[in-house]
Design a protein around this motif. Structure first.
Motif, PDB file in Angstrom:
ATOM      1  N   MET A 253      16.377  52.373  40.422  1.00  0.00           N
ATOM      2  CA  MET A 253      15.349  51.639  41.168  1.00  0.00           C
ATOM      3  C   MET A 253      15.444  51.975  42.650  1.00  0.00           C
ATOM      4  O   MET A 253      16.528  51.941  43.221  1.00  0.00           O
ATOM      5  N   LYS A 254      14.348  52.305  43.261  1.00  0.00           N
ATOM      6  CA  LYS A 254      14.366  52.603  44.699  1.00  0.00           C
ATOM      7  C   LYS A 254      14.523  51.310  45.472  1.00  0.00           C
ATOM      8  O   LYS A 254      13.916  50.305  45.150  1.00  0.00           O
ATOM      9  N   ASP A 255      15.349  51.374  46.490  1.00  0.00           N
ATOM     10  CA  ASP A 255      15.490  50.210  47.362  1.00  0.00           C
ATOM     11  C   ASP A 255      14.199  50.058  48.163  1.00  0.00           C
ATOM     12  O   ASP A 255      13.688  51.046  48.712  1.00  0.00           O
ATOM     13  N   PRO A 256      13.647  48.837  48.262  1.00  0.00           N
ATOM     14  CA  PRO A 256      12.420  48.656  49.039  1.00  0.00           C
ATOM     15  C   PRO A 256      12.620  49.088  50.489  1.00  0.00           C
ATOM     16  O   PRO A 256      13.729  49.096  51.005  1.00  0.00           O
ATOM     17  N   LYS A 257      11.533  49.437  51.126  1.00  0.00           N
ATOM     18  CA  LYS A 257      11.606  49.948  52.499  1.00  0.00           C
ATOM     19  C   LYS A 257      12.283  48.939  53.410  1.00  0.00           C
ATOM     20  O   LYS A 257      12.077  47.751  53.304  1.00  0.00           O
ATOM     21  N   SER A 258      13.069  49.464  54.310  1.00  0.00           N
ATOM     22  CA  SER A 258      13.749  48.568  55.244  1.00  0.00           C
ATOM     23  C   SER A 258      13.015  48.496  56.581  1.00  0.00           C
ATOM     24  O   SER A 258      13.514  47.922  57.532  1.00  0.00           O
ATOM     25  N   THR A 259      11.850  49.087  56.639  1.00  0.00           N
ATOM     26  CA  THR A 259      11.086  49.070  57.897  1.00  0.00           C
ATOM     27  C   THR A 259       9.836  48.227  57.722  1.00  0.00           C
ATOM     28  O   THR A 259       8.722  48.720  57.813  1.00  0.00           O
ATOM     29  N   MET A 260      10.038  46.962  57.434  1.00  0.00           N
ATOM     30  CA  MET A 260       8.900  46.079  57.206  1.00  0.00           C
ATOM     31  C   MET A 260       8.568  45.342  58.492  1.00  0.00           C
ATOM     32  O   MET A 260       9.456  44.936  59.236  1.00  0.00           O
ATOM     33  N   ALA A 261       7.297  45.184  58.739  1.00  0.00           N
ATOM     34  CA  ALA A 261       6.871  44.401  59.901  1.00  0.00           C
ATOM     35  C   ALA A 261       7.260  42.946  59.684  1.00  0.00           C
ATOM     36  O   ALA A 261       7.298  42.460  58.555  1.00  0.00           O
ATOM     37  N   MET A 262       7.578  42.256  60.779  1.00  0.00           N
ATOM     38  CA  MET A 262       7.995  40.856  60.674  1.00  0.00           C
ATOM     39  C   MET A 262       6.978  40.018  59.896  1.00  0.00           C
ATOM     40  O   MET A 262       7.335  39.167  59.109  1.00  0.00           O
ATOM     41  N   GLY A 263       5.688  40.321  60.109  1.00  0.00           N
ATOM     42  CA  GLY A 263       4.643  39.546  59.451  1.00  0.00           C
ATOM     43  C   GLY A 263       4.623  39.716  57.942  1.00  0.00           C
ATOM     44  O   GLY A 263       4.107  38.875  57.219  1.00  0.00           O
ATOM     45  N   ASP A 264       5.188  40.847  57.452  1.00  0.00           N
ATOM     46  CA  ASP A 264       5.203  41.111  56.013  1.00  0.00           C
ATOM     47  C   ASP A 264       6.361  40.409  55.314  1.00  0.00           C
ATOM     48  O   ASP A 264       6.419  40.364  54.095  1.00  0.00           O
ATOM     49  N   ARG A 265       7.302  39.941  56.097  1.00  0.00           N
ATOM     50  CA  ARG A 265       8.508  39.372  55.499  1.00  0.00           C
ATOM     51  C   ARG A 265       8.261  37.946  55.021  1.00  0.00           C
ATOM     52  O   ARG A 265       7.591  37.165  55.686  1.00  0.00           O
ATOM     53  N   LYS A 266       8.825  37.644  53.885  1.00  0.00           N
ATOM     54  CA  LYS A 266       8.644  36.323  53.285  1.00  0.00           C
ATOM     55  C   LYS A 266       9.580  35.331  53.972  1.00  0.00           C
ATOM     56  O   LYS A 266      10.794  35.570  54.064  1.00  0.00           O
ATOM     57  N   LYS A 267       9.011  34.242  54.495  1.00  0.00           N
ATOM     58  CA  LYS A 267       9.838  33.221  55.143  1.00  0.00           C
ATOM     59  C   LYS A 267      10.527  32.381  54.070  1.00  0.00           C
ATOM     60  O   LYS A 267       9.861  31.789  53.212  1.00  0.00           O
ATOM     61  N   ILE A 268      11.859  32.328  54.119  1.00  0.00           N
ATOM     62  CA  ILE A 268      12.563  31.509  53.127  1.00  0.00           C
ATOM     63  C   ILE A 268      13.518  30.515  53.786  1.00  0.00           C
ATOM     64  O   ILE A 268      14.087  30.772  54.855  1.00  0.00           O
ATOM     65  N   ILE A 269      13.621  29.370  53.142  1.00  0.00           N
ATOM     66  CA  ILE A 269      14.649  28.374  53.470  1.00  0.00           C
ATOM     67  C   ILE A 269      15.540  28.282  52.237  1.00  0.00           C
ATOM     68  O   ILE A 269      15.048  28.125  51.113  1.00  0.00           O
ATOM     69  N   ILE A 270      16.846  28.422  52.442  1.00  0.00           N
ATOM     70  CA  ILE A 270      17.784  28.360  51.320  1.00  0.00           C
ATOM     71  C   ILE A 270      18.443  26.981  51.302  1.00  0.00           C
ATOM     72  O   ILE A 270      19.117  26.600  52.265  1.00  0.00           O
ATOM     73  N   ASP A 271      18.212  26.243  50.234  1.00  0.00           N
ATOM     74  CA  ASP A 271      18.859  24.941  50.030  1.00  0.00           C
ATOM     75  C   ASP A 271      20.119  25.213  49.216  1.00  0.00           C
ATOM     76  O   ASP A 271      20.045  25.671  48.074  1.00  0.00           O
ATOM     77  N   THR A 272      21.284  24.936  49.803  1.00  0.00           N
ATOM     78  CA  THR A 272      22.503  25.555  49.277  1.00  0.00           C
ATOM     79  C   THR A 272      23.715  24.627  49.320  1.00  0.00           C
ATOM     80  O   THR A 272      23.793  23.725  50.164  1.00  0.00           O
ATOM     81  N   ASP A 273      24.672  24.894  48.427  1.00  0.00           N
ATOM     82  CA  ASP A 273      25.908  24.114  48.333  1.00  0.00           C
ATOM     83  C   ASP A 273      27.112  25.061  48.322  1.00  0.00           C
ATOM     84  O   ASP A 273      27.837  25.135  47.339  1.00  0.00           O
TER      85      ASP A 273
ATOM     86  N   VAL B 197       9.935  19.459  55.168  1.00  0.00           N
ATOM     87  CA  VAL B 197       8.561  18.960  55.363  1.00  0.00           C
ATOM     88  C   VAL B 197       7.961  19.563  56.630  1.00  0.00           C
ATOM     89  O   VAL B 197       6.808  20.035  56.628  1.00  0.00           O
ATOM     90  N   GLU B 198       8.735  19.577  57.711  1.00  0.00           N
ATOM     91  CA  GLU B 198       8.253  20.108  58.994  1.00  0.00           C
ATOM     92  C   GLU B 198       7.864  21.586  58.878  1.00  0.00           C
ATOM     93  O   GLU B 198       6.786  21.990  59.322  1.00  0.00           O
ATOM     94  N   GLN B 199       8.730  22.395  58.272  1.00  0.00           N
ATOM     95  CA  GLN B 199       8.473  23.836  58.191  1.00  0.00           C
ATOM     96  C   GLN B 199       7.294  24.149  57.264  1.00  0.00           C
ATOM     97  O   GLN B 199       6.510  25.051  57.543  1.00  0.00           O
ATOM     98  N   ALA B 200       7.173  23.385  56.174  1.00  0.00           N
ATOM     99  CA  ALA B 200       6.037  23.590  55.262  1.00  0.00           C
ATOM    100  C   ALA B 200       4.718  23.239  55.957  1.00  0.00           C
ATOM    101  O   ALA B 200       3.687  23.876  55.713  1.00  0.00           O
ATOM    102  N   LYS B 201       4.764  22.222  56.835  1.00  0.00           N
ATOM    103  CA  LYS B 201       3.558  21.845  57.604  1.00  0.00           C
ATOM    104  C   LYS B 201       3.235  22.899  58.659  1.00  0.00           C
ATOM    105  O   LYS B 201       2.071  23.226  58.894  1.00  0.00           O
ATOM    106  N   LEU B 202       4.265  23.417  59.319  1.00  0.00           N
ATOM    107  CA  LEU B 202       4.066  24.422  60.368  1.00  0.00           C
ATOM    108  C   LEU B 202       3.533  25.737  59.812  1.00  0.00           C
ATOM    109  O   LEU B 202       2.787  26.449  60.482  1.00  0.00           O
ATOM    110  N   HIS B 203       3.946  26.069  58.585  1.00  0.00           N
ATOM    111  CA  HIS B 203       3.574  27.356  57.981  1.00  0.00           C
ATOM    112  C   HIS B 203       3.007  27.112  56.585  1.00  0.00           C
ATOM    113  O   HIS B 203       3.601  27.523  55.591  1.00  0.00           O
TER     114      HIS B 203
END
Length: 329
Positions: free
Chosen positions: A1-21, A122-128
């Motif tokens: 499997m080819k590794d996805p391109k590492s030169t992605m524009a910031m706007g193309d990147r998926k915003k994630i929040i990790i809820d973690t333990d 809640v705040e981040q989901a409202k902002l974006h």
């Protein structure tokens, strides 16, 4: 499997929040996310599970310092279940008393932000609106509290990708239940039925993605700083898997779930309504209604929103991606 391109524009990147333990495999998942150009980690929220919430927060801050990403905010989550239960199941026998393989790292310099985890979600989901993917790697209490805090949260959040459930295989707490769902079954049922776009990655899938002892040796001999760090903390995790499952390897639950958040094409899915058993010896059981029969009677599944449940995974491709990201770190 080819590794996805590492030169992605910031706007193309998926915003994630990790809820973690964190948690050894949480540490691996966080590092994979931070080294994946497809995603922009905009926050960590903490929850009990592998450790108590206070220690989860400490470990999240520590891991961000190790990765050189102290710009990412950490919001501390709840210390109780959705029904205010304080008798929590904590898996320190899997991850160590410190959650990170009993390495007893010095305390982090950073502090969590003042907002609680549900408030931050809640705040981040409202902002974006429609742009945030929440990747939930522990019990679902923070996510359920966000649903209760803001009736619009389920619509505002882009997607919730959660590690939870066992879906027709035995659980890992007992034969009926997987650990994250068992940690707060009432919260899990709220999340599964809230109407958000949900992908559930259960242990029926994550048990197919195994890092062997040879893989660990490969990681240890790489130049990746984060890979080297993980090799320090992995010993206890390997010992647990040998005792519990008689395998010379470890299941990559959390890193696999992170991959599902940004490369969902490596999995296949079924869709249906998921409900969670909240009492009896099957407390924590996740049951998927596959929509193949129309029931005449009203049931507890009637008129509830569908979710996606992962059923297969390209395990070699997922493992390669995780290894590549960590070895390049």
């Amino acid at each position: 499997m080819k590794d996805p391109k590492s030169t992605m524009a910031m706007g193309d990147r998926k915003k994630i929040i990790i809820d973690t333990d964190p948690g050894i495999d949480d540490a691996m998942a966080i590092f994979v996310a931070l080294k994946s150009p497809e995603v922009d980690v905009i926050g960590l929220t903490t929850i009990y599970g592998n450790v108590y919430t206070t220690l989860a927060t400490r470990n999240a801050l520590h891991l961000l310092e190790v990765a050189g990403r102290t710009d990412i905010p950490v919001a501390e989550g709840t210390h109780k279940t959705i029904l205010n239960g304080t008798k929590l199941r904590v898996a320190d026998f899997v991850h160590g008393e410190d959650g990170l393989g009993n390495q007893n790292f010095p305390p982090p310099e950073g502090k969590p932000i003042e907002k609680s985890a549900p408030e931050f979600l809640v705040e981040q989901a409202k902002l974006h609106p429609g742009e945030i993917t929440v990747v939930a790697l522990g019990p679902l209490t923070n996510i359920a509290l966000a649903v209760q805090l803001d009736p619009e949260f389920s619509k505002n959040v882009g997607q919730i990708v959660l590690l939870g459930g066992s879906f027709a295989v035995n659980g890992n707490v007992n034969p009926a239940s997987e650990a994250n769902i068992f940690g707060d079954p009432e919260a899990a049922d709220i999340v599964f039925t809230c109407g958000a776009d949900i992908i559930a990655v259960g242990i029926n899938v994550t048990h197919q993605v195994v890092m062997t002892a040879d893989d660990r040796d490969k990681l240890a001999s790489s130049n990746g700083k984060l890979g080297q760090y993980l090799c320090k903390i992995l010993d206890l995790y390997y010992s647990y898997h040998l005792d519990a499952y008689e395998i010379k390897g470890v299941y990559l639950h959390d890193p696999t779930t992170i991959i599902a958040a940004f490369l969902p094409s490596l999995f296949t899915y079924t869709e249906g309504v998921v409900r969670v058993q909240t009492d009896s010896i099957t407390r924590g059981l996740t049951l998927l209604y596959n929509n193949q029969k129309r029931f005449e009677e009203e049931t507890e599944w009637s008129d509830k929103p569908s979710v996606k449940v992962a059923v297969t995974v390209d395990a070699p491709a997922v493992l390669k991606l995780i290894m590549d990201r960590l070895m390049e770190s």
